[in-house]
Design an enzyme around this catalytic site. Sequence first.
Site, PDB file in Angstrom:
ATOM      1  N   ASP A 138      -0.851   3.178   9.056  1.00  0.00           N
ATOM      2  CA  ASP A 138      -2.139   2.543   9.362  1.00  0.00           C
ATOM      3  C   ASP A 138      -1.968   1.031   9.394  1.00  0.00           C
ATOM      4  O   ASP A 138      -2.735   0.286   8.794  1.00  0.00           O
ATOM      5  CB  ASP A 138      -3.181   2.965   8.322  1.00  0.00           C
ATOM      6  N   ARG A 191      -6.485  -5.475   9.339  1.00  0.00           N
ATOM      7  CA  ARG A 191      -7.276  -5.347   8.110  1.00  0.00           C
ATOM      8  C   ARG A 191      -6.437  -4.910   6.928  1.00  0.00           C
ATOM      9  O   ARG A 191      -6.854  -5.041   5.774  1.00  0.00           O
ATOM     10  CB  ARG A 191      -8.466  -4.397   8.327  1.00  0.00           C
ATOM     11  N   ASN A 192      -5.249  -4.359   7.177  1.00  0.00           N
ATOM     12  CA  ASN A 192      -4.343  -3.957   6.095  1.00  0.00           C
ATOM     13  C   ASN A 192      -3.221  -4.967   5.851  1.00  0.00           C
ATOM     14  O   ASN A 192      -2.217  -4.648   5.222  1.00  0.00           O
ATOM     15  CB  ASN A 192      -3.744  -2.582   6.383  1.00  0.00           C
ATOM     16  N   ASP A 245      -1.370  -1.588   1.182  1.00  0.00           N
ATOM     17  CA  ASP A 245      -1.662  -0.151   1.316  1.00  0.00           C
ATOM     18  C   ASP A 245      -0.543   0.667   1.945  1.00  0.00           C
ATOM     19  O   ASP A 245      -0.800   1.721   2.529  1.00  0.00           O
ATOM     20  CB  ASP A 245      -2.960   0.072   2.119  1.00  0.00           C
TER      21      ASP A 245
END
Length: 280
Positions: A187, A191-192, A205
Amino acid sequence: SSEFTDVSEYDLPLDTKWEFPRERLVLGDRLGEGAFGLVVKGEAFGIFKDNNSVTVAVKMLKEGSTDREMMDLIREMEMMKLIGKHKNIINLLGCCTQRGPLYVVVEFAPNGNLRDYLKSHRPLGSSFACVSEYERPTVAMVPNNSGSSIAETKEQKALTPKDLISYAYQVARGMEYLASRQCIHRDLAARNVLVAEEYVLKIADFGLTRNLQQFDYYKKTTDGRLPVKWMAPEALFDRKYTSKSDVYAIMHSCWQEDPNNRPDFNRLVQELDKILTSSL
Ligand code: ADE
């Protein structure tokens, strides 16, 4: 056992290499919230061997979480231990596993996620920037952690092409390291990626267990986007997640239909390094 379990009733093995005494951890504001987990800001006293206090991020479970969610957090913690340290990832600093809820203590990135950071520092020349100097005072609406917005009135530096290439380079460095440790993110998205001090970018993450069997193509991100839009076709259609499917999140030149034709992270690091050290 019942589906909903008080997290403090688990007996976790003590790992002296990582255990941090919970009485030296002071929890603060909420930084973010996922479907099951919670991340709060904290102050950890003496986590780096001296007696200084360090601002940290603390991952924990929400109230009423399930056994499965507890196992996922444990797995994430163990994954972070195995992967080891790198400048361009959010590193594990310690954990509180004894006599209370599980706290996974990680590096804190003071400048939030890269997505919001890019939006609040739009480069000149983009249709959203209309002043001619790189230094410009702005009153940006910066979303805070409760989802509302706060006005931020500080001198904001508009990003240059060199900044953007440096960010791409740092993300590629972090991903190159994760790939070298056999870690597939699944992912990778702005945003990560978190923005630490001195413009250091850190992948976040990467240790999450993602349930790929029950992948929900229609599930939007917290701000209403569909992550499928930047997923590699073979990950989207055949659930084939590899380091090559992570690369697809990055850019145009990487959008080759055949994963074998895409660059790997080593290659991207080399290419971006070349650009950075040449003309920019
Ligand atoms: N939000 C989630 N994790 C974070 C971290 N490590 N630093 C800052 N904000 C975060």
